[in-house]
Write a protein that holds these residues in place. Structure first.
Motif, mmCIF file in Angstrom:
data_model
loop_
_atom_site.group_PDB
_atom_site.id
_atom_site.type_symbol
_atom_site.label_atom_id
_atom_site.label_comp_id
_atom_site.label_asym_id
_atom_site.label_seq_id
_atom_site.Cartn_x
_atom_site.Cartn_y
_atom_site.Cartn_z
ATOM 1 N N ARG A 1 0.838 -1.213 0.000
ATOM 2 C CA ARG A 1 0.000 0.000 0.000
ATOM 3 C C ARG A 1 0.868 1.257 0.000
ATOM 4 O O ARG A 1 0.642 2.174 -0.805
ATOM 5 N N VAL A 2 1.867 1.314 0.885
ATOM 6 C CA VAL A 2 2.696 2.528 0.921
ATOM 7 C C VAL A 2 3.599 2.618 -0.308
ATOM 8 O O VAL A 2 3.932 3.720 -0.756
ATOM 9 N N ALA A 3 3.980 1.486 -0.868
ATOM 10 C CA ALA A 3 4.777 1.514 -2.092
ATOM 11 C C ALA A 3 3.987 2.161 -3.224
ATOM 12 O O ALA A 3 4.528 2.941 -4.016
ATOM 13 N N THR A 4 2.707 1.861 -3.288
ATOM 14 C CA THR A 4 1.854 2.470 -4.305
ATOM 15 C C THR A 4 1.684 3.962 -4.032
ATOM 16 O O THR A 4 1.802 4.796 -4.949
ATOM 17 N N GLU A 5 1.426 4.313 -2.786
ATOM 18 C CA GLU A 5 1.194 5.708 -2.432
ATOM 19 C C GLU A 5 2.419 6.580 -2.683
ATOM 20 O O GLU A 5 2.302 7.742 -3.075
ATOM 21 N N HIS A 6 3.607 6.021 -2.451
ATOM 22 C CA HIS A 6 4.836 6.817 -2.545
ATOM 23 C C HIS A 6 5.692 6.453 -3.757
ATOM 24 O O HIS A 6 6.836 6.896 -3.845
ATOM 25 N N ARG A 7 5.159 5.629 -4.659
ATOM 26 C CA ARG A 7 5.836 5.258 -5.899
ATOM 27 C C ARG A 7 7.190 4.617 -5.625
ATOM 28 O O ARG A 7 8.198 4.895 -6.296
ATOM 29 N N LEU A 8 7.234 3.748 -4.617
ATOM 30 C CA LEU A 8 8.452 3.042 -4.249
ATOM 31 C C LEU A 8 8.591 1.759 -5.059
ATOM 32 O O LEU A 8 7.603 1.180 -5.506
ATOM 33 N N THR A 9 9.821 1.310 -5.218
ATOM 34 C CA THR A 9 10.068 -0.044 -5.700
ATOM 35 C C THR A 9 10.157 -0.961 -4.487
ATOM 36 O O THR A 9 10.950 -0.715 -3.576
ATOM 37 N N LEU A 10 9.333 -2.001 -4.469
ATOM 38 C CA LEU A 10 9.274 -2.925 -3.340
ATOM 39 C C LEU A 10 9.806 -4.283 -3.776
ATOM 40 O O LEU A 10 9.334 -4.860 -4.764
ATOM 41 N N VAL A 11 10.804 -4.778 -3.039
ATOM 42 C CA VAL A 11 11.351 -6.115 -3.264
ATOM 43 C C VAL A 11 10.921 -7.001 -2.109
ATOM 44 O O VAL A 11 11.120 -6.655 -0.937
#
Length: 466
Positions: A268-278
């Protein structure tokens, strides 16, 4: 009428967008921000969350040079401006400048860390900018004096002209020699104290390191309170791996919180903050009936651990910029099967080891190396199997390899079945019979996994004698 097009500039990531303008006797119309068309031409899909307008009553109003930790898309709604930018980011292009006149037919994408300024060239100019983060009070960011001699911006209306209006705050901004460049966004390793977390630190030096005592990723409140705007890459090495304890009433809850709820919060926070999540997955999401598992095989987990891991995979796959690394039989800096076998070999013990489960070892160094490769190469987002290469082996065969490397006879390791091994264990998680994962997809990105037996030999050599 010109077609929509995008030009690059001497400042990396700063893009000039030429906009088609439809005009008649009534005035004009333009698509100022058109996500599908612009991203197709190479503009970043930067996810704007706010649209700001700046009205400049008179020609000569001059603002900047301001550097913010977010991306901008600047244009004019009325009038004209001379706009100028200075690269304020750490790196070889620090101090690079670019300027262009903006009317209704021009817009500019300004990446994070590039100083932004403009001068109104007409009365009643309305300057518009989209940003992809919300301003918050507190932090200060680099600013540069509009008259800096190094940047040498060719203002069309001289700054000492009576026409020019500059705020006292902007007049007090420092020269370039006194500016502290903006650092890039950071990498965060979650679960940094674990076997994989420790391996990732070697391949991602300088990353921020947290464990559950600092950031409980199963808590929505704790996740929401974390300063995600400081980061661009999140490596989730935290997981609950006690597969048998997960079958107990209390263990089931802990397992689901760590392996399903926590990844959902991070997605959820990766989507909100445009992060790359591994995120790291497991062979336990499959029932093991297939001898070799591809990334697109349907989930078929047998136990609580596998079910929770599958749920975590589903959650992580919802965020656009994700890598799921599916792995098996992980060996690293900590308690693990290979260390146990080496200790038994050194102590003269002759164990019985199951011979009806088959797979490949994955050393954490290899998992970390694959993570670095995927991130650096810009490989397509998605799920990738990652293990060391070589033939699938049983646990008993691997134990015999370890015994041989420690100077013991292979025959000193006896075979047993999973059923016999688990007969007296009250809570026992079902294991996949076959855990070998196809490596074709990650090999197609240019990553060649190291042979498991070769790395095993090197690893065992590093273990002290018991």
């Amino acid at each position: 009428m010109a077609e929509l097009s995008i030009d690059t500039t001497p400042i990396p990531g700063l893009l000039v967008v030429h906009l088609p303008v439809h005009g008649d006797a009534r005035g004009w119309f333009k698509e100022n921000w058109q996500r599908a068309k612009m991203t197709a031409l190479g503009l970043p899909d930067f996810g704007p969350v706010q649209n700001n307008m700046s009205f400049n009553a008179a020609r000569g109003a001059t603002r900047g040079i301001h550097t913010e930790p977010w991306d901008k898309f600047v244009s004019v709604a009325a009038g004209r401006v001379f706009a100028a930018w200075v690269d304020m980011r750490v790196g070889d292009t620090f101090g690079n400048t670019f300027s262009v006149e903006i009317d209704e037919s021009v817009a500019v994408f300004v990446p994070r860390g590039v100083g932004n300024s403009y001068q109104a060239l007409a009365d009643g100019t309305v300057y518009s900018y989209l940003v992809n983060d919300h301003w918050s009070p507190g932090p200060t960011y680099p600013a540069l004096n509009l008259a800096d001699e190094t940047a040498a911006i060719p203002w069309p209306i001289p700054l000492d002209s009576d026409e020019v209006e500059i705020s006292d705050k902007d007049k007090a901004n420092p020269r370039l020699a006194d500016v502290t460049p903006m650092e890039p966004k950071k990498t965060l390793i979650i679960g940094a104290k674990g076997q994989l977390g420790r391996a990732l630190q070697a391949d991602f030096p300088g990353a921020d390191l947290v464990d559950l005592d600092e950031l409980d990723v199963s808590s929505a409140a704790a996740v929401d309170a974390w300063p995600w705007h400081d980061y661009q890459l999140v490596l989730n090495a935290a997981a609950y791996t006690a597969v048998d304890v997960a079958e107990t009433p209390d263990g089931r809850k802990i397992c689901w919180a760590a392996n399903a709820v926590a990844p959902a919060h991070l997605a959820r926070v990766a989507t909100e903050h445009r992060l790359t999540l591994v995120h790291v997955s497991s062979d336990y999401v499959f029932d093991g009936t297939a001898e070799l598992h591809a990334e697109d095989e349907a989930f078929s987990p047998l136990g609580v651990y596998g079910q929770a891991k599958a749920a975590g995979d589903i959650a992580v796959a919802t965020t656009p910029k994700h890598y799921i690394l599916r792995t098996s039989w992980v060996i690293g800096d900590g308690n693990n099967f290979v260390k146990t076998m080496a200790r038994l070999a050194d102590n003269g013990v002759s164990p019985s080891v199951v011979d009806d489960q088959f797979g490949r070892l994955t050393f954490t160094s290899e998992l970390s190396r694959a993570t670095r490769h995927l991130v650096d190469s810009g490989a397509p987002f998605g799920t990738y199997n990652v293990t060391n290469s070589g033939d699938a082996q049983s646990w008993a065969e691997i134990a015999r390899d370890v015994f041989e490397l420690r100077g013991r006879a292979r025959e000193d390791v006896a075979s047993t079945s999973t059923a016999a091994y688990s007969a007296e264990i009250e809570f026992f998680s079902p294991r996949p019979t076959h855990s070998a994962l196809s490596l074709e997809k990650i090999e197609a990105t240019g990553f060649l996994p190291l042979n498991a037996q070769t790395v095993l030999k090197e690893y065992v050599a590093t273990l002290p004698s018991a």
